[in-house]
Design a protein around this motif. Sequence first.
Motif, PDB file in Angstrom:
ATOM      1  N   ILE A 424      43.983  28.569  51.752  1.00 59.16           N
ATOM      2  CA  ILE A 424      43.133  27.642  50.664  1.00 59.16           C
ATOM      3  C   ILE A 424      42.288  28.933  50.238  1.00 59.16           C
ATOM      4  N   LEU A 425      41.351  29.562  51.116  1.00 56.88           N
ATOM      5  CA  LEU A 425      40.383  30.636  50.855  1.00 56.88           C
ATOM      6  C   LEU A 425      41.164  31.878  50.026  1.00 56.88           C
ATOM      7  N   ALA A 426      42.309  32.178  50.336  1.00 53.73           N
ATOM      8  CA  ALA A 426      43.075  33.222  49.478  1.00 53.73           C
ATOM      9  C   ALA A 426      43.207  32.825  48.028  1.00 53.73           C
ATOM     10  N   VAL A 427      43.647  31.263  47.773  1.00 52.90           N
ATOM     11  CA  VAL A 427      43.612  30.949  46.611  1.00 52.90           C
ATOM     12  C   VAL A 427      42.513  30.921  45.764  1.00 52.90           C
ATOM     13  N   LEU A 428      41.605  30.648  46.468  1.00 49.66           N
ATOM     14  CA  LEU A 428      40.030  30.678  45.817  1.00 49.66           C
ATOM     15  C   LEU A 428      39.507  32.066  45.512  1.00 49.66           C
ATOM     16  N   VAL A 429      39.977  33.038  46.348  1.00 52.12           N
ATOM     17  CA  VAL A 429      39.696  34.593  46.131  1.00 52.12           C
ATOM     18  C   VAL A 429      40.230  35.012  44.973  1.00 52.12           C
ATOM     19  N   THR A 430      41.445  34.800  44.627  1.00 53.10           N
ATOM     20  CA  THR A 430      42.144  35.337  43.631  1.00 53.10           C
ATOM     21  C   THR A 430      41.496  34.694  42.340  1.00 53.10           C
ATOM     22  N   ALA A 431      41.484  33.247  42.640  1.00 53.84           N
ATOM     23  CA  ALA A 431      41.281  32.367  41.236  1.00 53.84           C
ATOM     24  C   ALA A 431      39.684  32.921  40.609  1.00 53.84           C
ATOM     25  N   SER A 432      38.763  33.078  41.751  1.00 49.68           N
ATOM     26  CA  SER A 432      37.541  33.808  41.441  1.00 49.68           C
ATOM     27  C   SER A 432      37.473  35.049  40.629  1.00 49.68           C
ATOM     28  N   THR A 433      38.288  35.865  40.767  1.00 46.11           N
ATOM     29  CA  THR A 433      38.659  37.184  40.237  1.00 46.11           C
ATOM     30  C   THR A 433      39.334  37.305  38.956  1.00 46.11           C
ATOM     31  N   SER A 434      40.486  36.268  38.877  1.00 46.83           N
ATOM     32  CA  SER A 434      41.289  36.409  37.761  1.00 46.83           C
ATOM     33  C   SER A 434      41.869  35.092  37.236  1.00 46.83           C
ATOM     34  N   GLY A 435      41.088  34.031  37.776  1.00 50.91           N
ATOM     35  CA  GLY A 435      41.755  32.573  37.212  1.00 50.91           C
ATOM     36  C   GLY A 435      41.419  32.360  35.789  1.00 50.91           C
ATOM     37  N   THR A 436      42.299  31.862  35.018  1.00 48.61           N
ATOM     38  CA  THR A 436      41.829  31.877  33.651  1.00 48.61           C
ATOM     39  C   THR A 436      41.989  30.410  33.180  1.00 48.61           C
ATOM     40  N   VAL A 437      42.345  29.462  34.134  1.00 49.33           N
ATOM     41  CA  VAL A 437      42.548  27.835  33.701  1.00 49.33           C
ATOM     42  C   VAL A 437      42.507  27.151  34.864  1.00 49.33           C
ATOM     43  N   TYR A 438      42.030  25.716  34.886  1.00 47.23           N
ATOM     44  CA  TYR A 438      41.709  24.884  35.751  1.00 47.23           C
ATOM     45  C   TYR A 438      42.907  24.886  36.943  1.00 47.23           C
ATOM     46  N   ASP A 439      44.155  24.972  36.292  1.00 46.70           N
ATOM     47  CA  ASP A 439      45.180  24.714  37.209  1.00 46.70           C
ATOM     48  C   ASP A 439      45.509  25.678  38.287  1.00 46.70           C
ATOM     49  N   LEU A 440      45.382  25.426  39.399  1.00 48.81           N
ATOM     50  CA  LEU A 440      45.474  26.651  40.633  1.00 48.81           C
ATOM     51  C   LEU A 440      46.760  26.679  41.089  1.00 48.81           C
ATOM     52  N   GLY A 441      47.811  25.902  40.407  1.00 49.17           N
ATOM     53  CA  GLY A 441      49.118  25.693  41.250  1.00 49.17           C
ATOM     54  C   GLY A 441      49.187  24.643  42.277  1.00 49.17           C
ATOM     55  N   LEU A 442      50.491  24.276  42.918  1.00 48.17           N
ATOM     56  CA  LEU A 442      50.359  23.192  43.654  1.00 48.17           C
ATOM     57  C   LEU A 442      50.089  23.809  45.287  1.00 48.17           C
ATOM     58  N   MET A 443      50.206  24.808  45.299  1.00 45.82           N
ATOM     59  CA  MET A 443      49.948  25.450  46.848  1.00 45.82           C
ATOM     60  C   MET A 443      48.755  25.000  47.317  1.00 45.82           C
ATOM     61  N   ILE A 444      47.736  25.118  46.777  1.00 45.83           N
ATOM     62  CA  ILE A 444      46.444  24.837  47.392  1.00 45.83           C
ATOM     63  C   ILE A 444      46.354  23.558  47.851  1.00 45.83           C
ATOM     64  N   TYR A 445      46.998  22.536  46.709  1.00 43.05           N
ATOM     65  CA  TYR A 445      46.946  21.038  47.170  1.00 43.05           C
ATOM     66  C   TYR A 445      47.759  20.623  48.445  1.00 43.05           C
ATOM     67  N   ILE A 446      49.020  21.439  48.489  1.00 42.24           N
ATOM     68  CA  ILE A 446      49.947  21.137  49.498  1.00 42.24           C
ATOM     69  C   ILE A 446      49.071  21.600  50.828  1.00 42.24           C
ATOM     70  N   LEU A 447      48.566  22.701  51.081  1.00 42.72           N
ATOM     71  CA  LEU A 447      47.881  23.102  51.814  1.00 42.72           C
ATOM     72  C   LEU A 447      46.801  22.222  52.601  1.00 42.72           C
ATOM     73  N   ALA A 448      45.983  21.779  51.145  1.00 46.87           N
ATOM     74  CA  ALA A 448      44.722  20.730  51.444  1.00 46.87           C
ATOM     75  C   ALA A 448      45.460  19.469  52.072  1.00 46.87           C
ATOM     76  N   GLY A 449      46.409  18.909  51.672  1.00 44.27           N
ATOM     77  CA  GLY A 449      46.951  17.822  52.040  1.00 44.27           C
ATOM     78  C   GLY A 449      47.488  18.005  53.428  1.00 44.27           C
ATOM     79  N   ALA A 450      48.077  19.230  53.966  1.00 45.73           N
ATOM     80  CA  ALA A 450      48.540  19.257  55.261  1.00 45.73           C
ATOM     81  C   ALA A 450      47.451  19.472  56.227  1.00 45.73           C
ATOM     82  N   THR A 451      46.281  20.306  55.646  1.00 44.25           N
ATOM     83  CA  THR A 451      45.030  20.087  56.808  1.00 44.25           C
ATOM     84  C   THR A 451      44.463  18.778  56.991  1.00 44.25           C
ATOM     85  N   THR A 452      44.456  18.021  55.919  1.00 44.88           N
ATOM     86  CA  THR A 452      43.583  16.757  56.080  1.00 44.88           C
ATOM     87  C   THR A 452      44.389  16.037  56.933  1.00 44.88           C
TER      88      THR A 452
END
Length: 477
Positions: A424-452
């Motif tokens: 999740i942290l890696a997704v946020l790192v790449t998005a903070s430097t090059s994210g162009t839209v709100y959609d971050l892909g499904l991976m971050i939500y899959i990881l968040a759901g599994a963690t929860t």
Amino acid sequence: MRVEFIGLMTILLGAILVFAPVRHSFTWMMLSTAFGAAAAIALPGMGGASILVPNLFLLFFVLRVFMAFGEGQIFAAVSPSRAGFILLVLTVFGLITALFFPRLFQGMTETMIVERSVGLRNIISLVPLRASSSNITQTVYAVGGLVAFASTFAFFRRAGAHEDLIKAVLVTATVTLSFALADIVTYFTRTEYLLGFVRTANYALLTAAEKGGLKRISGTFPEASAFAGYTLVLFAIIASLWLEGVRGRAIGPLTWLLFIALLFSTSATGLIGLAIIVPILFLRSLFWSPADRSRQPALFIAGSVAAAPLIVFLVLATLPGFSAGVAGFFDEMLFSKVDSQSGQERAEWNAVAYKTFLDTFGFGAGLGSARASSFVLVLLSNIGVLGALLFALFIWSVLSLKPAVGSSQPNECGAAIRAAKMGILAVLVTASTSGTVYDLGLMIYILAGATTALTAPDPRRARASASNTMSLHERRT
């Protein structure tokens, strides 16, 4: 509507997996996120928008989870006591902004949005704020993220285990690296058409680019930057597992292969991400050391870091021509990036996004109304201060989760939870430097759901597991 070949394969596979064990569906759900340039269905009636493979397969995954566990566990993911509730509030708020804010602030500011030109190709234009198809597509993606979170939570809450998460990540990483190798081979053998079935998206595909004489690896993604961002997530997860001694024989080589792939992707996103993620992993490994794991991976990395200056010195001294080429390569990729046309365009996007945020009094122009080159500015320009705070609260609520006190979960489960958080942290790192839209892909939500779910397993599963263990013990005695 036009269904691509890979879309037909996705539908066929999804239909088969509906009748297979639910664990298989989760593995394929995570694997589908690796196909970032594969449009399953084209929608010319919506301005040339398309449904990507992971979004299409999500429907089958949700159906399989519903068939297995019903709607109760899915709704439990968004109960007020869980992080999913914050994501639900954020998604509903995003929907409201997409419907009303572009009309409320229409003409008051300008935004960068994607428009369709002749031939249904994407172009990015500076236009007065108005409602557009991007408001619809980004809202659909946001709802998809919420659904992915809830479905993954339901799976791990009732049937999934940490082994399922580890297995899915290993399979996804292996496939991603395989396509990366195929990308290089087909490029130099002039057989790029062989990968055409995974490159069906209608936006610009920069899959034949070079940098400093090296092929920029794009794999199953539209460009090297997207490939590097996704691979960084896999690297963060697998490296975290490796540093904790989880399945070292299988994960160790895979960690290094992902690291090499990131380097050879020649993407500034990947290099910057590595510069942030690797020190975090290394420091965590040094200062967090449970007694039941080996410290060999951490010691190996420490030795590698210590030896790096000597290796660099030897290369510079013995191969001056090579060192000059490397210097030029990094100057082109990193140090001169700001002066390049791409760098100037992205700087302009950020400037426009910030102005949009100010012109809308901090409320944002509405989900999908603005584009930037940093996810922070995407949040502020689209859903404003309130939306950004909700997103930050959701991320914090997931990253701060810990297994319940007195939990009987194995240590490997804790390692899997920490690895998912690194992803999740890696997704946020790449998005903070090059994210162009709100959609971050499904991976971050899959990881968040599994963690929860893994931090708070279903008590009924725990009681059943304890009962089975006791019965087995009684039979043995």
